[in-house]
Write an enzyme that holds these catalytic residues in place. Structure first.
Site, PDB file in Angstrom:
ATOM      1  N   LYS A  85     -40.354  -0.625 -37.986  1.00 45.01           N
ATOM      2  CA  LYS A  85     -39.472   0.754 -38.234  1.00 45.01           C
ATOM      3  C   LYS A  85     -40.129   1.839 -38.624  1.00 45.01           C
ATOM      4  CE  LYS A  85     -34.978   1.684 -39.792  1.00 45.01           C
ATOM      5  NZ  LYS A  85     -33.702   0.995 -40.523  1.00 45.01           N
ATOM      6  N   SER A 163     -29.558   0.869 -38.378  1.00 46.20           N
ATOM      7  CA  SER A 163     -30.281   1.837 -38.013  1.00 46.20           C
ATOM      8  C   SER A 163     -31.610   1.555 -37.418  1.00 46.20           C
ATOM      9  CB  SER A 163     -30.468   2.876 -39.172  1.00 46.20           C
ATOM     10  OG  SER A 163     -31.156   2.176 -40.026  1.00 46.20           O
ATOM     11  N   SER A 187     -28.030  -2.497 -41.524  1.00 46.28           N
ATOM     12  CA  SER A 187     -29.100  -1.884 -40.502  1.00 46.28           C
ATOM     13  C   SER A 187     -30.116  -2.922 -39.997  1.00 46.28           C
ATOM     14  CB  SER A 187     -29.878  -0.825 -41.295  1.00 46.28           C
ATOM     15  OG  SER A 187     -28.874   0.490 -41.137  1.00 46.28           O
TER      16      SER A 187
END
Lengths: 477, 61
Positions: A85, A163, A187
């Site tokens: 990420k 996210s 997330s």
């Protein structure tokens, strides 16, 4: 002769990929080349790729090939490509946190998680897209990212979840064998559920956040998304461990040993029928009921449970809001907050600066009660199961802050388990648990702190009896 | 400008001066501030024992 990899190869679990490397069926360089090319070609089709790391990955691959030539194997992840990420720093390459304000931001050092993975011989081939600033301000639409909305490989008109959008989509589409994501409140579990992959949220403090963007110091966790529960266990073994650079570190290690958990017949599983009644879509409700039935038939002692009546969501949003407001105060002060793609998120961060100190402290005091309540609940059962999300992925043009449909049951059930589990720092594992409307559904297990092996053992057994985790999304048009 | 001044300008057939209202918060910001106030009020209503200390150094246990 150059190795060509069939489509199904890109969906193999980590153990099978490494077995082929050890058998010298191909070189690490060929593997890295193939996977990097796939990520670069298909990643943008799902808005999943923030930055390719082709150059450093191919350089590292050459070094790994020398190890393999001498039969020197560093770990079960040696030679395996992965994605991270874009909230985690990768030395000398952009780390932009999904936000326009941080375009071109470069750090000198790897995040601790990346340093550990590289040390174990895993090879980061790309930074994966994310919701801007991990979405703490509250975004209205899935396009709240400088890379655009995270598109779901099962249906690109649907959201990949957030996210950790790119992490979920990239694993689902076979663009990386595993990915690293982060969770403050949902997330990891949300993109895992929406994209039909396995996601592990570790206990708070088990994995170092050093080198990761902070959203909420007391709630941020970093964890893997992979094809199977076993893959998540193998990755967690590498990334877990104490770190003096992370004030939240628990100073504990993790060894993936699912074989040592107690027999399932000696374990108590808690669930609530109210969770199924709360699922609006009948097809999703039936799929969740079928998956729950499978768990109930695995030999556990089964008990119906309910969360105590506490203000989980208000406490979680207040703590995240207050910590986020302090972290991003400079953006509010100089007006740069307005550059965020999602104006609702900018407004949420500005408004959060008006929380009172007494609000924050009150939320932290109630959090103690929530921790105690969860500890008490988990003294009556060993693990809780509940849908990761109450349905399939939403459409990308659908507002995320729309009113929640009324709960079909008067009972509280475990519907606030996401907020409660994150507030108490508990580990959770989201498993692919069926399909509705040709889209995946996720079902979550939540356990006591540092009992990841129990969740992974149950997940492994569940995946031995189901094939939802082996299904592949359609090839992109 | 007072209402009666505006009325007198209109009666005299003169154009009204450009009005520049103070910048109002956007709907998004107003809604976000309302959410903060609602959360604050809910927390205030929730009674906790006076001896309960906050989890300032958070640890999972």
């Amino acid at each position: 002769m150059r190795t060509t990899f069939p489509e199904e190869f890109f969906f193999l679990p980590l153990g099978q990929i490494q077995a082929k490397l050890r058998a010298k069926e191909f070189k690490v360089k060929e593997l890295t080349e193939a996977w990097t090319q796939r990520l670069e070609q298909r990643g943008p089709q799902y808005n999943a790729l923030a930055h390719s790391l082709r150059k450093p990955a191919l350089k590292a691959a050459k070094s790994h090939d020398k190890d393999f030539a001498r039969d020197r194997f560093r770990s079960p992840l040696h030679g395996i490509p992965y994605g991270a990420k874009d909230l985690l720093s990768y030395a000398g390459h952009p780390t932009e946190w999904g936000a326009p304000q941080y375009k071109g931001q470069v750090f000198k050092e790897h995040a601790r998680v990346i340093a550990k993975l590289e040390g174990a011989g895993a090879n980061c081939i790309g930074k994966l897209a994310m919701v801007e600033l991990a979405g703490g301000g509250g975004y209205r639409f899935p396009n709240a990212s400088s890379t655009g909305p995270g598109l779901n490989p099962w249906d690109p008109t649907r959201w990949a979840g957030g996210s950790s959008s790119g992490s979920g989509a990239a694993v689902a589409a076979g663009l990386v064998p595993f990915a690293i994501g982060s969770e403050t409140w949902g997330s990891i579990l949300t993109p895992a559920a929406y994209c039909g992959v396995t996601g592990l949220r570790p206990t708070y403090g088990l994995v170092s956040r050093s080198g990761a963007m902070a959203l909420s110091w007391t709630m941020d966790k970093i964890g893997p998304l992979g094809r199977t529960a076993e893959d998540c266990g193998l990755v967690l073994q590498v990334i877990a461990g104490g770190d003096s650079d992370d004030p939240g570190s628990a100073g504990k290690s993790f060894y993936y040993t699912p074989e040592y958990v107690r027999p399932f017949s000696a374990l108590r599983l808690g669930w609530s029928p109210a969770d199924l009644e709360a699922v609006a879509d009948p097809a999703a409700r039936q799929a969740f009921a079928d998956a729950t039935k499978l768990f109930l038939q695995m030999g556990f002692q089964v008990k119906e449970v309910e969360l105590p009546d506490l203000p989980y969501r208000t406490v979680a949003s207040t703590i995240i809001g207050c910590e986020m407001a302090s972290i991003f105060e400079p953006l509010v002060a100089d007006g740069a907050i307005q550059q965020l793609v999602d104006k609702n998120q900018a407004a949420g961060i500005i408004a959060a600066t008006s929380y009172k100190a007494t609000d924050y402290l009150k939320a932290l005091r109630i959090r103690r009660q929530i921790q105690d309540a969860m500890a008490k609940l988990l003294s009556t059962v060993d693990v809780l199961i509940s849908p990761s999300r109450p349905g399939v992925a939403s459409r990308i043009d659908e507002p995320l802050d729309r009113a929640t449909p009324p709960n079909g049951s008067a009972k509280r059930g475990l519907k606030d388990l996401g907020a409660a589990g994150n507030l108490a720092g508990l580990p959770a594992l989201s498993l692919p648990g069926g399909f509705a409307q040709n889209l995946p559904l996720g079902i979550s297990l939540v356990g006591r702190s540092f009992e990841e092996n129990l969740l992974l053992a149950i997940g492994k057994q569940f995946q031995a009896q189901t094939n939802w985790h082996q299904r592949r999304p359609p090839l992109p048009a | 400008m007072r209402r009666r001044d505006l009325a007198s300008l209109l009666l005299a057939g003169l154009p009204a001066p450009a009005q520049t209202p103070p910048p109002a918060p956007s709907d998004d910001l107003a809604a976000a501030r309302q959410r903060v106030q609602t959360a604050s009020a809910e927390l205030a209503r929730f009674a906790v024992p006076i001896a309960l200390e906050p989890a300032t150094s958070f640890k999972a246990y």
